[in-house]
Design an enzyme around this catalytic site. Structure first.
Site, mmCIF file in Angstrom:
data_model
loop_
_atom_site.group_PDB
_atom_site.id
_atom_site.type_symbol
_atom_site.label_atom_id
_atom_site.label_comp_id
_atom_site.label_asym_id
_atom_site.label_seq_id
_atom_site.Cartn_x
_atom_site.Cartn_y
_atom_site.Cartn_z
ATOM 1 N N SER A 148 4.090 -10.624 5.255
ATOM 2 C CA SER A 148 3.965 -11.552 4.125
ATOM 3 C C SER A 148 4.488 -12.916 4.561
ATOM 4 O O SER A 148 5.345 -13.009 5.455
ATOM 5 C CB SER A 148 4.804 -11.045 2.945
ATOM 6 N N TYR A 161 12.655 -7.799 -0.563
ATOM 7 C CA TYR A 161 11.255 -7.762 -0.104
ATOM 8 C C TYR A 161 11.070 -8.696 1.101
ATOM 9 O O TYR A 161 10.468 -8.325 2.117
ATOM 10 C CB TYR A 161 10.361 -8.180 -1.269
HETATM 11 N N1 LIG Z 1 -0.600 -8.923 -3.215
HETATM 12 C C1 LIG Z 1 0.090 -9.870 -2.615
HETATM 13 O O1 LIG Z 1 0.273 -10.972 -3.135
HETATM 14 C C2 LIG Z 1 0.670 -9.638 -1.247
HETATM 15 C C3 LIG Z 1 1.089 -10.742 -0.484
HETATM 16 C C4 LIG Z 1 1.616 -10.523 0.780
HETATM 17 C C5 LIG Z 1 1.747 -9.245 1.261
HETATM 18 N N2 LIG Z 1 1.348 -8.187 0.483
HETATM 19 C C6 LIG Z 1 1.510 -6.836 1.027
HETATM 20 O O2 LIG Z 1 0.251 -6.191 1.069
HETATM 21 C C7 LIG Z 1 0.400 -4.804 0.802
HETATM 22 C C8 LIG Z 1 -0.475 -4.388 -0.376
HETATM 23 O O3 LIG Z 1 -0.214 -5.217 -1.472
HETATM 24 P P1 LIG Z 1 -0.925 -4.985 -2.897
HETATM 25 O O4 LIG Z 1 -0.677 -6.192 -3.713
HETATM 26 O O5 LIG Z 1 -2.300 -4.505 -2.694
HETATM 27 O O6 LIG Z 1 0.033 -3.818 -3.446
HETATM 28 P P2 LIG Z 1 -0.162 -2.876 -4.664
HETATM 29 O O7 LIG Z 1 -1.327 -3.301 -5.478
HETATM 30 O O8 LIG Z 1 1.160 -2.804 -5.317
HETATM 31 O O9 LIG Z 1 -0.536 -1.509 -3.972
HETATM 32 C C9 LIG Z 1 0.407 -0.870 -3.225
HETATM 33 C C10 LIG Z 1 -0.229 0.385 -2.666
HETATM 34 O O10 LIG Z 1 0.809 1.117 -2.044
HETATM 35 C C11 LIG Z 1 0.819 2.442 -2.544
HETATM 36 N N3 LIG Z 1 2.206 2.922 -2.581
HETATM 37 C C12 LIG Z 1 3.262 2.339 -3.213
HETATM 38 N N4 LIG Z 1 4.353 3.100 -3.051
HETATM 39 C C13 LIG Z 1 3.988 4.176 -2.296
HETATM 40 C C14 LIG Z 1 4.667 5.312 -1.803
HETATM 41 N N5 LIG Z 1 5.973 5.533 -2.048
HETATM 42 N N6 LIG Z 1 3.975 6.221 -1.086
HETATM 43 C C15 LIG Z 1 2.662 6.032 -0.826
HETATM 44 N N7 LIG Z 1 1.960 4.985 -1.265
HETATM 45 C C16 LIG Z 1 2.621 4.059 -2.001
HETATM 46 C C17 LIG Z 1 0.202 2.351 -3.922
HETATM 47 O O11 LIG Z 1 -0.465 3.560 -4.253
HETATM 48 P P3 LIG Z 1 0.097 4.714 -5.186
HETATM 49 O O12 LIG Z 1 0.764 4.064 -6.356
HETATM 50 O O13 LIG Z 1 -1.139 5.487 -5.516
HETATM 51 O O14 LIG Z 1 1.047 5.489 -4.325
HETATM 52 C C18 LIG Z 1 -0.851 1.262 -3.719
HETATM 53 O O15 LIG Z 1 -2.043 1.829 -3.223
HETATM 54 C C19 LIG Z 1 1.887 -4.578 0.568
HETATM 55 O O16 LIG Z 1 2.521 -4.208 1.778
HETATM 56 C C20 LIG Z 1 2.372 -5.952 0.147
HETATM 57 O O17 LIG Z 1 3.752 -6.148 0.404
HETATM 58 C C21 LIG Z 1 0.817 -8.352 -0.736
#
Ligand SMILES: NC(=O)c1ccc[n+]([C@@H]2O[C@H](COP(=O)([O-])OP(=O)(O)OC[C@H]3O[C@@H](n4cnc5c(N)ncnc54)[C@H](OP(=O)(O)O)[C@@H]3O)[C@@H](O)[C@H]2O)c1
Length: 256
Positions: A148, A161
């Site tokens: 990130s 985070y």
């Molecule tokens: N969105 C942003 O703005 C952003 C920016 C920079 C970086 N990122 C990074 O990109 C990645 C994805 O972001 P996102 O926004 O798509 O996140 P998200 O919508 O919150 O999705 C997170 C995913 O991780 C899974 N997950 C969470 N806890 C888990 C656990 N204990 N075991 C297994 N699976 C788990 C969730 O599925 P289940 O609930 O089905 O388990 C979901 O599929 C993350 O690493 C985040 O830090 C995101």
């Protein structure tokens, strides 16, 4: 003159994607399938994974689902065994799953800490180890860890985070160095704020305005914005690239 464009071809490769039930991981699974990749997708919610599987199969590629909680390391060992029953080869691992809590550092509880660190750092490491050991058998593989822009600069409320994401950049370098002799390339992909269902809840009002003001290209990212980097880091086109963090951030880090 070689046909360099062919090095981007991912047809027939196999990818494991964590956190693929929604958001970035979901779109990466479908995007990679569109590029010819068979996927193994995991997260905790089976129903959501099955919906993603359907979307993947519409592209003509296969999807296997595996339900696991990354906070339980023994379930990651189960993922490795599951993969071995389905395929003898994994080309790509995308460590996408993460857990974000937005709170002042004073208010972070031990549960908040454990959920973030165990999912996004400990779970990520043991997925690298479990799936990387399958790659090692074939002397080749591509690992992409989701970082990130908060590894380089932050907004209040994201202390833990941000620490995890900085740790991911360094862990990526360390694994890249150790595993280069096995042909395993380890890189991080670091987006700025991406418009996903989870972020639509947290990124509103003054917080949204603050984030937008820090992105020179003037908008949030979409999961689609990440696909070019994912294809590059997954493909032979990046075979001499390892230990890097590729920011896909609309200029955030440059402007910080
Ligand atoms: N969105 C942003 O703005 C952003 C920016 C920079 C970086 N990122 C990074 O990109 C990645 C994805 O972001 P996102 O926004 O798509 O996140 P998200 O919508 O919150 O999705 C997170 C995913 O991780 C899974 N997950 C969470 N806890 C888990 C656990 N204990 N075991 C297994 N699976 C788990 C969730 O599925 P289940 O609930 O089905 O388990 C979901 O599929 C993350 O690493 C985040 O830090 C995101």
């Amino acid at each position: 003159m070689q046909d360099h464009y062919k090095k981007f071809d991912l047809t027939g490769k196999v990818a494991v994607i964590t956190g693929a039930s929604e958001g970035i991981g979901r779109d990466m699974a479908i995007g990679l399938a569109e590029a010819g990749v068979d996927v193994i997708i995991c997260s905790r919610r089976e129903e959501k994974l099955l919906a993603v599987k359907k979307s993947v199969e519409k592209t003509g590629r296969s999807a296997e689902t595996y339900v696991l909680d990354l906070q339980q390391v023994k379930e990651i060992a189960g993922l490795r065994s599951f993969i071995k029953t389905k395929t003898d080869r994994v080309d790509i691992l995308i460590n996408n799953a993460g857990h974000a809590v937005t709170k002042p550092a004073w208010d972070i509880s031990e549960n908040d800490w454990d959920a973030m660190v165990d999912t996004g750092f400990k779970g990520l490491f043991f997925c690298c180890q479990a799936v990387g050991s399958i790659m090692r058998e074939h002397g080749y593989g591509k690992i992409i860890n989701l970082g990130s822009t908060f590894s380089k600069s932050i907004v209040p409320g994201r202390s833990v985070y941000a620490g995890i994401k900085a740790g991911i950049d360094h862990l990526t370098e360390a694994l890249a160095m150790e595993w280069a002799p096995h042909g395993i390339r380890v890189n991080a992909l670091a987006p700025t704020a991406v418009n996903t269902p989870s972020r639509q809840v947290t990124l509103q009002g003054p917080m949204l305005a603050k984030v937008l003001s820090r992105i020179p290209l003037g908008r949030l990212a979409t999961p689609d914005d990440l696909m070019g980097a994912v294809i590059y880091l997954s493909s032979e086109a990046s075979d001499f690239v390892t230990g890097q963090t590729l920011f896909v951030d609309g200029g955030w880090v440059a402007a910080s």
